[in-house]
Design a protein around this motif. Structure first.
Motif, short mmCIF file in Angstrom:
data_model
loop_
_atom_site.label_atom_id
_atom_site.label_comp_id
_atom_site.label_asym_id
_atom_site.label_seq_id
_atom_site.Cartn_x
_atom_site.Cartn_y
_atom_site.Cartn_z
N UNK A 196 0.84 -1.20 0.00
CA UNK A 196 0.00 0.00 0.00
C UNK A 196 0.87 1.25 0.00
N UNK A 197 1.88 1.26 0.86
CA UNK A 197 2.79 2.42 0.93
C UNK A 197 3.50 2.64 -0.40
N UNK A 198 3.83 1.55 -1.09
CA UNK A 198 4.55 1.66 -2.36
C UNK A 198 3.70 2.25 -3.47
N UNK A 199 2.43 2.52 -3.18
CA UNK A 199 1.60 3.21 -4.17
C UNK A 199 2.16 4.59 -4.50
N UNK A 344 -0.60 0.41 -8.84
CA UNK A 344 -1.05 0.50 -7.45
C UNK A 344 -1.73 -0.80 -7.04
N UNK A 345 -2.66 -1.25 -7.89
CA UNK A 345 -3.38 -2.49 -7.60
C UNK A 345 -2.41 -3.68 -7.55
N UNK A 400 3.07 -6.12 -14.39
CA UNK A 400 4.45 -5.65 -14.51
C UNK A 400 4.92 -5.01 -13.21
N UNK A 401 4.09 -4.18 -12.61
CA UNK A 401 4.50 -3.45 -11.42
C UNK A 401 4.35 -4.22 -10.13
N UNK A 402 3.56 -5.30 -10.14
CA UNK A 402 3.38 -6.10 -8.93
C UNK A 402 4.69 -6.64 -8.37
#
Length: 508
Positions: A196-199, A344-345, A400-402
């Motif tokens: 969550x913080x890494x959003x 984000x997700x 990709x971002x996960x």
């Protein structure tokens, strides 16, 4: 290493008549580090938005698709694209796209090298000062790039030098914020909390895209000046208010443990930390921590994919026919934010899944393998319509971002507090810098190769991205096997009281 209570907190406590509570301090740390790194990413995103203004001309760039019937396209619609009518020397010449790729390489190359030194430095100096200097310097040199418009500068070496110095200042950000958060938050549900913080990464990319796109109508220089001013202001707030660890605000360790032992999510990551006399972990020693090398190399390829999208997606969108039309520069910038929304997700989802499974490597590898077909479908079907493009872009952003988010946050924190360190608190910034620094080399290589490959065909770019995702997953194969084997062994045990760790990040 001694640290001083920030002046803003001293003033606040003087007016309030009492010290900040631990939970208030945690909230302050989360907000400030979130805004800090979001502003870093907002300044990075500006170049991708302005690219199509600096280098608007081309008749062939990005027009080739894999289906054979799409190889020959009517370029009449390109004439109506405002991005194809002007430009800024030296980027509007025949080699403009390659020059932009070289600037990306210079920025990210210096950023990657600087990351290793910043992490080493971060375990030895006041993180608040290091972060403040990095943010103010980033703001100045981001604005300096835009000043090239006002000063009518057309020297490639000016823009190259400015981006290189900006990359050096940018390298202070990630090791610093991870180390600060690591001093305040605990291991339970670490993947979810840090996901969550890494959003902040995606929030920064989105805000940077929207701000840069909105400023284009006033001149592309403002797309750099406004984010530059914003990060400098946030840097000032960091200097005045950021407590780097509980000791700075006078929270004693024994009281801290007593008050929060009922909820292990509030224990700092650096459990069992010894005093400041601990010797900082050396660079080579940090590389030898089990799991650091494979995750660092995996992140090399993950960031290669992610940063290719970060730097080239708006350019790709404005130079590719979608639903029979070409998007304007600002519209392409706005549409590209959906990739970051997916990020984000993806970060939250990957963190949550890895917590539930207690399997960081398995989660990261699964996401990277699933990203391969997502990239393929986005290239093939993304041009059908805006709806298809948006939906597939969102899905690609998730996959990709996960793993990128998971490795740079929870995995780095796990490894920076690994059991082999015997409670040494002076390793987190170094380990974080090694992992993200290695990844940043890939982040430099991806945009550079894209600048050259896209001049022939965007299909070649997507092939490169899919191969990179495949390699990223394969690099974790040993850790994945270890995690699965450990879980199968744990299930075979008949003693329910046994509670041995099964994550591949801990030594058996």
């Amino acid at each position: 290493m001694g640290t001083i209570k920030p002046l803003g907190i001293q003033l606040f406590e003087c007016v309030r008549g009492g010290p900040l509570s631990f939970r208030s301090s945690q909230a302050l740390v989360l907000v400030l580090t979130f805004l800090s790194y979001a502003s870093y990413h907002a300044t990075r995103k500006t170049t991708s938005i302005v690219k199509s203004v600096l280098d608007p001309k081309t008749a062939n760039l990005g027009m080739l698709h894999w289906p054979s019937q799409q190889y020959l396209q009517d370029l009449q619609g390109a004439a109506n694209n405002t991005a194809l009518t002007s430009g800024w020397a030296p980027f509007n010449g025949d080699g403009g796209t390659a020059l932009l790729g070289e600037i990306d390489l210079a920025f990210l190359g210096v950023y990657a090298i600087g990351m290793f030194f910043a992490g080493h430095l971060g375990d030895r100096v006041d993180l608040r000062i290091l972060l403040t200097v990095g943010m103010v310097g980033t703001g100045l040199f981001t604005a300096a790039f835009g000043a090239g418009y006002w000063l009518n500068i057309h020297s490639f070496y000016y823009f190259l030098a400015v981006q290189m110095v900006a990359g050096l200042f940018q390298s202070t950000g990630w090791p610093s914020v991870v180390a600060v958060v690591g001093n305040w938050f605990g291991k339970s549900k670490r993947g979810l909390i840090m996901g969550i913080w890494n959003a902040h990464t995606s929030v920064g990319n989105i805000s940077g895209s929207l701000i840069a796109a909105a400023m284009l109508k006033f001149g592309w220089s403002w797309s750099f000046a406004v984010p530059g001013a914003m990060i400098a202001l946030v840097g000032l707030a960091v200097f005045l208010f950021l407590p780097v660890d509980p000791e700075v605000i006078g929270i004693e360790d024994d009281r801290h443990v007593r008050d929060y032992e009922k909820n292990d999510t509030d224990f700092p990551l650096l459990e069992g930390r010894s005093d400041s006399r601990d010797e900082a972990v050396g660079f080579i020693q940090a590389w030898r921590i089990p799991g650091v090398a494979p995750f660092a190399l995996c992140l090399f390829f993950c960031k290669l994919v992610a940063y290719t999208f970060l730097y080239w997606l708006p350019f790709y969108l404005s130079h590719t026919e979608i639903g029979g039309e070409y998007l304007s520069d600002s519209a392409a910038g706005v549409l590209s934010t959906l990739f970051d929304v997916g990020g984000v997700v993806g970060g939250i989802l990957a963190g949550h899944i890895s917590d539930r499974l207690d399997a960081r490597a398995l989660t990261a590898a699964s996401f990277t393998f699933c990203a391969i077909p997502a990239l393929f479908f986005y290239r093939i079907y993304g041009s059908i319509s805006l709806t298809w493009n948006a939906a597939l872009m969102l899905l690609t952003g998730v996959l990709v971002n996960g793993p990128y988010a998971l490795i740079t946050t929870a995995v780095s924190a796990d490894l920076g507090t690994h059991s082999s360190l015997n409670g040494n608190s002076r390793a987190l910034a170094t380990v974080t810098a090694i992992i993200d620094g290695t990844g940043s080399i890939g982040a430099a290589v991806g945009p550079l190769l894209t600048g050259y490959i896209s001049a022939r065909s965007w299909s070649g770019v997507f092939t490169m991205l899919m191969v990179s995702a495949l390699i990223a997953g394969l690099l974790l194969s040993r850790l994945v096997v270890s995690e699965i084997s450990a879980k199968m062994e744990a299930r075979r045990r008949t003693d329910p009281a046994s509670d041995l760790p099964v994550s591949s990040l801990e030594e058996p």
